[in-house]
Design a protein around this motif. Structure first.
Motif, PDB file in Angstrom:
ATOM      1  N   SER B  83     -58.024   6.183 -59.656  1.00  0.00           N
ATOM      2  CA  SER B  83     -58.463   6.681 -60.959  1.00  0.00           C
ATOM      3  C   SER B  83     -57.426   7.638 -61.534  1.00  0.00           C
ATOM      4  N   ARG B  86     -54.556   5.662 -62.942  1.00  0.00           N
ATOM      5  CA  ARG B  86     -54.924   5.084 -64.245  1.00  0.00           C
ATOM      6  C   ARG B  86     -54.913   6.145 -65.341  1.00  0.00           C
ATOM      7  N   LEU B  87     -55.354   7.341 -64.959  1.00  0.00           N
ATOM      8  CA  LEU B  87     -55.445   8.417 -65.952  1.00  0.00           C
ATOM      9  C   LEU B  87     -54.070   8.902 -66.407  1.00  0.00           C
ATOM     10  N   GLU B 107     -60.950  13.067 -81.160  1.00  0.00           N
ATOM     11  CA  GLU B 107     -61.630  13.389 -79.895  1.00  0.00           C
ATOM     12  C   GLU B 107     -61.460  12.265 -78.875  1.00  0.00           C
ATOM     13  N   GLU B 110     -58.254  12.886 -77.344  1.00  0.00           N
ATOM     14  CA  GLU B 110     -58.265  14.103 -76.503  1.00  0.00           C
ATOM     15  C   GLU B 110     -58.923  13.880 -75.141  1.00  0.00           C
ATOM     16  N   LEU B 111     -59.876  12.941 -75.101  1.00  0.00           N
ATOM     17  CA  LEU B 111     -60.699  12.797 -73.893  1.00  0.00           C
ATOM     18  C   LEU B 111     -59.891  12.577 -72.602  1.00  0.00           C
ATOM     19  N   PRO B 112     -58.939  11.600 -72.566  1.00  0.00           N
ATOM     20  CA  PRO B 112     -58.185  11.432 -71.310  1.00  0.00           C
ATOM     21  C   PRO B 112     -57.351  12.659 -70.966  1.00  0.00           C
ATOM     22  N   ALA B 114     -58.260  15.769 -71.618  1.00  0.00           N
ATOM     23  CA  ALA B 114     -59.207  16.747 -71.053  1.00  0.00           C
ATOM     24  C   ALA B 114     -59.488  16.400 -69.594  1.00  0.00           C
ATOM     25  N   GLU B 115     -59.647  15.107 -69.324  1.00  0.00           N
ATOM     26  CA  GLU B 115     -59.912  14.674 -67.947  1.00  0.00           C
ATOM     27  C   GLU B 115     -58.731  15.015 -67.039  1.00  0.00           C
ATOM     28  N   ARG B 159     -54.761   6.703 -77.802  1.00  0.00           N
ATOM     29  CA  ARG B 159     -55.512   7.185 -76.639  1.00  0.00           C
ATOM     30  C   ARG B 159     -54.821   6.774 -75.342  1.00  0.00           C
ATOM     31  N   ALA B 160     -54.321   5.503 -75.312  1.00  0.00           N
ATOM     32  CA  ALA B 160     -53.646   5.009 -74.112  1.00  0.00           C
ATOM     33  C   ALA B 160     -52.366   5.792 -73.827  1.00  0.00           C
TER      34      ALA B 160
END
Lengths: 402, 225
Positions: B83, B86-87, B107, B110-112, B114-115, B159-160
């Protein structure tokens, strides 16, 4: 961008679903809250009622509180002996007799109660007129304090005459009615809505009974000294009068809790369990359906490297928010329903006005919160497991083909 | 000097157990993707393109052979480590975009980050940079439902790229788009490659595949140049 924030955004996005789920939890939660109030309400209310009387020990001539009447003989001696005990602050002798009140041609069955103490000293609340004088402190032959429901029914005012005839059996059943005088109108916390109570002095009771005085009492009420407490008073009275049965208020409440009120507790436990199961099923179903609708999104998030824990925690937060908001709404809703149900249940005959089936307690709110928190967790378990075990590749493939 | 491989599929096979009997999706496929690569795989539906992409993207495991990502055998890694790869090292672009509908374009990007633990200020700066990069600077606060298909795919590409991956894997990225919009997205992939990110793309779109530096055709689970 915490999981809670994501859950909140999800719930805002799917407003209709969230609203329906929250309303569902609020309604079921209200029933759960009511059951929690009911589980202890009667016992709590009964304890309050007993403690409100100002006496914390009761002396009877029968074990428990059986319906069969067993009066205490030589009550004045017993009264005096108990009053002399150092653990005792005050003693009141109570005698009950069925009687008929007659006024302007109306005959009404009443519960005639005599007390060695004034009305306010035996927990009556004075509404108008004067309090009942202590025994022997009045020139009146038969002063009476009448309950407000009787006063309203017979249109009695303080100073009004009221004829009372004792409902004794045997040869004295032909006794004439005695002219008493209403000194005041009051309310007793022990009075049921369908019962008419009249409080008088020992002399008044004697007069109504045709001058007969068998020196008995149905119950002797005892107030313990604060420095001794009711347990010491019970011990001292029991040692002095081993032939009588002595109970503290706690004993009485415990006895009722074990016997009379156990049914309510059992009903409450069964219905609480059912409501919890319904809440779990409702929330779990909504979350599971919602998760199944979002499998593609969830698989994509996993492919992007968003951890299983974050996604599972997001679902848990969705559950917590739905159940939390629903649970909060359940409190006022449950309170309203409890007031209505209490009114219905109190219409049962013989239930004192001051007794309540549903009593608000902080403990019930805490238990409500604890049960709903557990419910939120349990309801989220299956959807969380579903997402944690989600096969990413085959889900993405299926979503594209679908 | 030989360039460093980002990911290498070594004689991988993938068999899916099915009620009617096992189905072989990939047979002895080997593929190496280096830092400067732009690889396109074409082929008919069901030939195993997406299966290979999922193996290379570390979301699936081969039933034979091995996947080595930056010198690490992916099969020896736990789910948490895969994981993490992948991130931080791979960016995914899907045919159906899969943007989170409750988050704005910004947003979603931003999500990946933030993760991955990127601080908020750095996330916002990177997001603004990526929105500018994909030509959606004025769409940061729009929900996916307020974006067109092409805009959604460009958001998905941003995002990617959020965590600066070494490899971008794209599964039919123009499959849901019209020709003109697909062309814009294809041009964006060219730019991503030119800026140094390796790309592995599976597509039916011959014009899109033609833009890649290496092209493979896949048939019956086997790869051919």
């Amino acid at each position: 961008m915490t999981s809670a924030w994501l859950a909140w955004r999800t719930m805002r996005r799917y407003r209709a679903r969230t609203a329906l789920a929250t309303i569902g939890v609020a309604i079921i939660g209200a029933l759960l809250f009511d059951m929690l109030l009911l589980s202890r309400g009667l016992v709590t209310s009964f304890a309050d009622l007993l403690n409100h009387s100002g006496y914390d020990v009761r002396v009877l001539n029968s074990q428990g509180f059986s319906l069969a009447r067993a009066t205490i003989p030589r009550a004045s001696e017993v009264d005096a002996a108990i009053a002399r005990l150092p653990e005792v602050a005050s003693v009141a002798r109570i005698r009950l007799e069925p009687a008929t009140a007659m006024h302007h041609g109306a005959d009404i069955n009443v519960a005639l109660i005599s007390s060695t103490h004034s009305g306010t000293q035996v927990a009556w609340t004075l509404i108008s007129g004067a309090d009942l004088p202590a025994d022997g402190a009045s020139a009146d032959r038969c002063p009476v304090l009448v309950a407000s429901n009787l006063a309203a029914r017979l249109e009695l005012q303080p100073g009004a005459p009221l004829s009372l005839r004792a409902g004794v059996s045997g040869e004295r059943s032909v006794l004439p009615a005695v002219a008493c005088r209403v000194v005041g109108i009051g309310a007793s916390p022990f009075s049921a809505g369908d019962e008419y109570q009249v409080l008088t002095t020992l002399s008044g009771m004697r007069a109504v009974r045709g001058g007969a005085d068998d020196d008995t009492a149905d119950v002797v009420l005892v107030a313990s000294r604060p420095e001794s407490g009711p347990a010491a008073a019970v011990h001292a009275i029991a040692a002095r009068h081993p032939d009588l049965h002595v109970y503290s208020n706690e004993d009485v409440v415990e006895q009722f809790n074990q016997n009379g009120f156990a049914y309510f507790r059992q009903i409450s436990v069964v219905l609480s369990s059912i409501t919890i199961v319904f809440t779990v099923l409702l929330v779990a179903t909504i979350l599971t359906v919602s998760t199944n609708q979002r499998l593609g999104e969830i698989a994509a998030l996993r492919a992007l490297g968003i951890g299983r824990r974050r996604i599972a925690t997001m679902l848990l937060w969705e559950s917590v928010l739905i159940v939390g908001v629903g649970g909060l709404l359940a409190l006022p809703l449950g309170g309203l329903v409890a007031v209505g149900l209490d009114g219905i249940l109190k219409q049962m005959p013989g239930i004192p006005e001051a007794l309540h089936f549903f009593v608000f307690e902080g403990r019930a709110v805490a238990l409500h919160a604890l049960l709903l928190s557990t419910t939120a967790l349990v309801a989220a378990l299956y959807p969380m497991w579903l997402t944690a075990r989600l096969p990413i590749a085959s889900t993405l493939r299926r979503e594209v083909v679908g | 000097m030989t360039p460093r491989a980002i990911v290498e599929a070594r004689s991988v096979g993938r068999v899916f157990p099915m009620p009617a009997g096992p189905v072989t999706a990939l047979r002895d496929v080997s593929l190496r993707i280096d830092a400067a690569d732009y690889v396109a795989i074409t082929g008919p539906s069901g030939c195993g393109k997406s299966t290979l992409l999922h193996l290379v993207g570390c979301v699936d495991a081969p039933t034979s052979g091995s996947i080595v990502f930056e010198d690490r055998d992916v099969q020896s890694l736990g789910e948490t480590a895969r994981s993490r790869i992948r991130l931080t090292r791979i960016g995914f672009v899907f045919q159906r975009f899969f943007l989170l509908p409750m988050l704005t374009a910004g947003e979603n990007i931003e999500l990946p980050q933030a993760e991955a633990g990127v601080p908020a200020a750095a996330r916002r700066a990177r997001t603004a940079e990526l929105l500018e990069y994909v030509g959606l600077a004025n769409r940061a606060d729009h929900l996916p439902s307020q974006l067109s298909g092409g805009e959604m795919q460009r958001t998905a590409i941003a995002r990617a790229l959020a965590n600066r991956p070494a490899l971008l894997v794209a599964d039919e990225p123009t499959g849901e788009l019209d020709e003109e919009t697909g062309e814009h997205v294809a041009a964006l992939f060219d730019r991503v490659h030119a800026d140094g990110t390796a790309i592995l793309m599976v597509t039916h779109n011959a014009a899109l595949a033609a833009r890649a530096t290496r092209r493979y055709a896949m048939k019956n689970g086997m790869l051919a140049s």
